[in-house]
Design a protein around this motif. Structure first.
Motif, short mmCIF file in Angstrom:
data_model
loop_
_atom_site.label_atom_id
_atom_site.label_comp_id
_atom_site.label_asym_id
_atom_site.label_seq_id
_atom_site.Cartn_x
_atom_site.Cartn_y
_atom_site.Cartn_z
N GLN A 170 31.33 -9.11 88.49
CA GLN A 170 32.73 -9.51 88.51
C GLN A 170 33.48 -9.12 87.25
OE1 GLN A 170 33.65 -13.34 90.55
NE2 GLN A 170 31.48 -13.74 90.15
N ILE A 171 32.76 -8.97 86.12
CA ILE A 171 33.41 -8.60 84.86
C ILE A 171 32.53 -7.59 84.13
CG2 ILE A 171 34.58 -10.83 84.60
CD1 ILE A 171 32.49 -11.50 82.37
N ASP A 175 28.96 -14.10 85.53
CA ASP A 175 30.03 -13.26 86.09
C ASP A 175 29.70 -11.78 85.89
OD1 ASP A 175 31.50 -15.42 86.96
OD2 ASP A 175 32.86 -15.43 85.26
N TYR A 176 29.13 -11.43 84.75
CA TYR A 176 28.72 -10.04 84.50
C TYR A 176 27.60 -9.65 85.46
CZ TYR A 176 25.91 -6.34 82.45
OH TYR A 176 25.15 -5.22 82.27
N VAL A 205 29.80 -20.69 90.94
CA VAL A 205 29.60 -19.33 91.42
C VAL A 205 28.44 -19.33 92.41
CG1 VAL A 205 30.51 -18.21 89.35
CG2 VAL A 205 28.07 -18.73 89.49
#
Length: 179
Positions: A167-168, A162-163, A133
């Motif tokens: 993204q999530i 990701d959080y 990432v």
């Protein structure tokens, strides 16, 4: 690969792999005294884990490499990787990345990181596909704009990243960690 064999191949081919990216070697800008001081500082660090992978074609010709070194107790830094131009776009780089990830996980590293010229899509895209990432950007005098990529071997840490990147939504494990 052993250090001497890797260094021989690396020195022979590094300029062919990076001739057009606008980078320069830091050692070319330093005085002899500064180079001596850097060597002395490096010698103080002990013996961190190093990974030197070579890629060879069916005729046993050296066609690419990946070089990584332990930076902390949890971090493996992918210092330099390349595939010679005539062997690019054939999956060699992706195979090298997979091998680095596998060895990092086997050694117990929590994170792998690398830095790349922002326009180096031939490297950035395969790494993103492999699960790296984008973590930050850097402006470097030696390389220009660099993109930092992180790969987390721990699934929960990957989900937290990701959080944090938006993204999530936080799943149960992430929400529990952040309470």
């Amino acid at each position: 690969m052993e250090r001497d064999e890797f260094n021989r191949h690396f020195q022979e081919h590094v300029h062919a792999a990076f001739w057009e990216d606008g980078s320069y070697s830091l050692s070319d800008a330093l005085s002899a005294r500064e180079l001596e001081q850097m060597t002395a500082l490096q010698d103080r660090l002990g013996q961190p884990f190093e990974l030197r992978l070579g890629a060879f074609d069916a005729d046993n010709r050296f066609i690419g490499w990946s070089w990584a070194r332990q930076e902390t107790k949890q971090t493996l830094y992918m210092i330099n990787s390349a595939v010679l131009p005539e062997f690019q776009r054939k999956g060699v780089y992706s195979a090298l990345v997979s091998a680095v990830i596998a060895e990092a996980e086997a050694q117990g590293f929590q994170m792998i990181y690398s830095r790349h010229c922002a326009t180096n899509n031939a490297v950035i895209i395969p790494k993103l596909k492999a699960g790296f990432v984008i973590s930050k950007f850097e402006l470097s005098d030696t390389h220009g704009v660099l993109v930092h990529l992180h790969y987390y071997t721990n699934e929960t840490r990957r989900q937290v990243m990701d959080y944090r990147a938006g993204q999530i939504a936080p799943n149960e494990a992430v929400a529990k960690l952040l309470r």
